[in-house]
Design a protein around this motif. Structure first.
Motif, mmCIF file in Angstrom:
data_model
loop_
_atom_site.group_PDB
_atom_site.id
_atom_site.type_symbol
_atom_site.label_atom_id
_atom_site.label_comp_id
_atom_site.label_asym_id
_atom_site.label_seq_id
_atom_site.Cartn_x
_atom_site.Cartn_y
_atom_site.Cartn_z
ATOM 1 N N SER A 112 6.360 0.106 -0.112
ATOM 2 C CA SER A 112 6.698 0.937 -1.254
ATOM 3 C C SER A 112 5.690 2.081 -1.362
ATOM 4 N N HIS A 113 6.194 3.291 -1.651
ATOM 5 C CA HIS A 113 5.297 4.445 -1.774
ATOM 6 C C HIS A 113 4.324 4.284 -2.923
ATOM 7 N N SER A 114 4.709 3.596 -3.969
ATOM 8 C CA SER A 114 3.829 3.427 -5.122
ATOM 9 C C SER A 114 2.631 2.552 -4.803
ATOM 10 N N CYS A 115 2.736 1.681 -3.833
ATOM 11 C CA CYS A 115 1.651 0.774 -3.469
ATOM 12 C C CYS A 115 1.006 1.118 -2.137
ATOM 13 N N MET A 116 1.471 2.203 -1.505
ATOM 14 C CA MET A 116 1.004 2.484 -0.146
ATOM 15 C C MET A 116 -0.471 2.811 -0.121
ATOM 16 N N ALA A 117 -0.966 3.615 -1.063
ATOM 17 C CA ALA A 117 -2.374 4.027 -1.043
ATOM 18 C C ALA A 117 -3.290 2.827 -1.233
ATOM 19 N N ALA A 118 -2.962 1.972 -2.222
ATOM 20 C CA ALA A 118 -3.801 0.791 -2.455
ATOM 21 C C ALA A 118 -3.749 -0.159 -1.263
ATOM 22 N N LEU A 119 -2.606 -0.262 -0.635
ATOM 23 C CA LEU A 119 -2.461 -1.169 0.507
ATOM 24 C C LEU A 119 -3.315 -0.691 1.682
ATOM 25 N N VAL A 120 -3.274 0.604 1.977
ATOM 26 C CA VAL A 120 -4.065 1.141 3.093
ATOM 27 C C VAL A 120 -5.552 1.035 2.783
ATOM 28 N N GLU A 121 -5.945 1.290 1.541
ATOM 29 C CA GLU A 121 -7.369 1.199 1.169
ATOM 30 C C GLU A 121 -7.874 -0.223 1.339
ATOM 31 N N ARG A 122 -7.103 -1.221 0.936
ATOM 32 C CA ARG A 122 -7.497 -2.629 1.111
ATOM 33 C C ARG A 122 -7.628 -2.981 2.591
ATOM 34 N N ALA A 123 -6.660 -2.494 3.411
ATOM 35 C CA ALA A 123 -6.697 -2.814 4.843
ATOM 36 C C ALA A 123 -7.924 -2.217 5.504
ATOM 37 N N LYS A 124 -8.283 -0.948 5.169
ATOM 38 C CA LYS A 124 -9.458 -0.324 5.777
ATOM 39 C C LYS A 124 -10.738 -0.952 5.271
ATOM 40 N N ALA A 125 -10.756 -1.365 3.991
ATOM 41 C CA ALA A 125 -11.944 -2.041 3.457
ATOM 42 C C ALA A 125 -12.177 -3.360 4.165
ATOM 43 N N HIS A 126 -11.115 -4.047 4.523
ATOM 44 C CA HIS A 126 -11.243 -5.314 5.244
ATOM 45 C C HIS A 126 -11.777 -5.086 6.657
ATOM 46 N N VAL A 127 -11.374 -3.973 7.283
ATOM 47 C CA VAL A 127 -11.884 -3.653 8.617
ATOM 48 C C VAL A 127 -13.376 -3.394 8.556
ATOM 49 N N ASP A 128 -13.845 -2.681 7.526
ATOM 50 C CA ASP A 128 -15.259 -2.398 7.392
ATOM 51 C C ASP A 128 -16.065 -3.648 7.088
ATOM 52 N N SER A 129 -15.464 -4.586 6.336
ATOM 53 C CA SER A 129 -16.192 -5.807 5.978
ATOM 54 C C SER A 129 -16.217 -6.824 7.100
ATOM 55 N N CYS A 130 -15.345 -6.678 8.092
ATOM 56 C CA CYS A 130 -15.298 -7.606 9.234
ATOM 57 C C CYS A 130 -15.441 -6.814 10.528
ATOM 58 N N PRO A 131 -16.605 -6.229 10.794
ATOM 59 C CA PRO A 131 -16.761 -5.393 12.008
ATOM 60 C C PRO A 131 -16.632 -6.194 13.290
ATOM 61 N N SER A 132 -16.821 -7.475 13.224
ATOM 62 C CA SER A 132 -16.734 -8.274 14.447
ATOM 63 C C SER A 132 -15.296 -8.503 14.893
ATOM 64 N N GLY A 133 -14.363 -8.168 14.007
ATOM 65 C CA GLY A 133 -12.953 -8.386 14.362
ATOM 66 C C GLY A 133 -12.416 -9.685 13.839
#
Length: 501
Positions: free
Chosen positions: A472-493
């Motif tokens: 949904s476009h209304s939730c797209m920004a929050a969804l992408v921000e959460r996904a990138k924040a998770h990548v930064d918090s788990c650098p090991s993969g």
């Protein structure tokens, strides 16, 4: 009237002619006219005619039946009462044993035997009584049966004066004599028609001496006699000996399941006669041998008989039979059993081993097939596996995994199901794979983040797999921000879905 006793296997034409000449008649035709008999019916072995002649002469009718001829076929005769004693004859010549004629030149017809049934058979070249090679005279014209021997008497007397040649009966000739004498030893070949047994023996002998691919043209009578001798020794032993003979001279063939080429010229000898009931027993043994020796899947008609070939042992054929994947099976054999088997058609494995693996690997999909099932690329599937969202049913090694269709459907139900999409139509939703590519985020990260955001994913049931999951476009920004924040918090993969909650 003088009625001498009939000789063993004496033809009715010979016996009737001797009666006529000893009784002062000129020919056999005069004798049957005197007794009111039908000459053709008598020579063809008509039961009533033979019984009437036996009643007049005072002999056993069975002794005369052994010399009866069935001339309904120009090249085939039925010798005796046994319907299976049918043989090929030569109407253009007359063969005889010089010793059996006895005192023919002196007019002693009591001891002379002018014709025997075994002389009429092409495959017989030696007299079983005296061990002499048969001599040949040519009648004035070819006849399907010798109705009257009167014209041949001068030629028989003249030919008898030639040097006699000794000869020993071959195995086939001794067997022919036994069949004509009614000797049955409960052998398999005794139930086969006599001319079929003779022909089969000659073909088998030619295969042994010339090879299946050899040239069979121009075979002389002596060579055919030697062929029959070799083949009869095999036929008398029974089907087991026949199969051993074929394994020796034919084997598995040079082209895998091409038994046509392996049999060579012998194939046509039996294939074009497969519809004849007399050849059915021979064709059944040959079909059984092909089914036990050659490889072909399913059931195939061999010499007109439906036969199943040897069970396949190649990995490809076994996988097709059990319905399992070839590549997965190769990896399982390598990882669990240490067997390095190629995927070529010639790679053979133990069928029992594949049968044990089949229930485990039945309907199992590899990563490529799982990606097709989900409608994504292999890299997306590997990301789902790496983030722990998609757990394989089988992990064969670091690169090879297996999935069942139920596992993939369960994944779609758990991670990609959503409620009724919001109003507004298709324009307010974007496929999740498009969002992932645009923001350089894994699809698996977006799925994990969607659990935390809530209400971000919707499913288009008209499309298959992940291709029907939209954001949904209304939730797209929050969804992408959460996904990138998770990548930064788990650098090991390493991914832990609980860290987003």
């Amino acid at each position: 009237m003088i009625f001498p006793a009939p000789h063993a296997r004496e033809t009715i034409a010979s016996y009737g002619y001797r009666i006529a000449r000893l009784s002062g008649l000129s020919s056999l035709a005069a004798l049957v006219h005197l007794f009111d008999l039908d000459l053709r019916a008598l020579l063809m072995g008509d039961r009533h005619s033979v019984e009437n002649l036996a009643r007049y002469t005072g002999c056993d009718p069975q002794a005369l039946v052994r010399g009866a001829l069935d001339a309904s076929n120009p090249r085939r005769l039925q010798l005796g009462a046994d319907p299976s004693n049918k043989v090929q004859c030569a109407p253009d010549r007359y063969r005889f044993c010089p010793a059996c004629l006895g005192g023919l030149a002196d007019g002693d017809l009591r001891s002379a035997c002018l014709g025997r049934t075994d002389w009429l058979i092409d495959a017989n070249h030696v007299c079983a009584e005296h061990g002499l090679r048969l001599m040949t005279v040519l009648p004035r014209k070819a006849a399907r049966m010798q109705q009257d021997l009167s014209p041949l008497i001068p030629k028989l007397v003249a030919a008898r004066a030639a040097p006699w040649q000794p000869g020993r009966p071959t195995t086939l000739e001794r067997y022919i004599t036994e069949r004509l004498d009614g000797v049955h030893s409960r052998r398999w070949i005794d139930d086969v028609q006599l001319d079929v047994a003779i022909h089969t023996a000659e073909v088998f002998g030619a295969m042994a001496m010339r090879g299946p691919q050899g040239d069979w043209k121009g075979i002389s009578a002596d060579e055919r006699r030697e062929h029959g001798h070799l083949g009869a020794e095999v036929l008398i032993e029974g089907p087991a000996a026949i199969k051993d003979f074929l394994r020796t001279h034919i084997g598995h063939g040079r082209r895998g399941n091409d038994y046509h080429n392996a049999f060579g010229r012998a194939f046509n000898e039996f294939y074009f006669r497969k519809d004849q009931p007399a050849y059915r027993p021979i064709c059944a043994v040959l079909a059984a041998y092909v089914g036990e020796t050659f490889r072909f899947t399913g059931q195939e008609k061999v010499f007109g008989i439906r036969t199943r070939g040897v069970e396949p042992k190649t990995l490809r054929s076994l996988c097709n039979r059990h319905g399992i994947g070839l590549k997965i099976t190769v990896q399982v054999l390598k990882a669990q059993y240490g067997l390095r088997v190629g995927i070529g058609a010639s790679s053979e494995v133990d069928p029992d081993l594949i049968a044990d693996l089949a229930p485990k690997l039945k309907d199992v999909l590899n990563a490529q097939d799982a990606a097709r099932h989900l409608g994504v690329s292999v890299d997306v599937v590997r990301g789902l596996i790496g983030d722990g969202l998609l757990v394989p049913d089988y992990r064969f090694n670091d690169r090879m995994v297996g999935f069942s269709a139920a596992t993939l459907e369960s994944f779609l139900d758990d991670w990609c199901s959503a409620g009724k999409p919001p109003s507004g139509g298709q324009a307010i939703r974007t496929p999740i794979q498009t969002v992932a590519r645009a923001n350089r985020v894994r699809v698996s990260r977006l799925l994990i983040a969607a659990r935390a955001v809530g209400g971000a994913l919707y499913r288009d049931r008209r499309k298959r797999g992940l291709t029907g999951v939209t954001v949904s476009h209304s939730c797209m920004a929050a969804l992408v921000e959460r996904a990138k924040a998770h990548v930064d918090s788990c650098p090991s993969g390493h991914s832990d879905p609980s860290c987003l909650r």
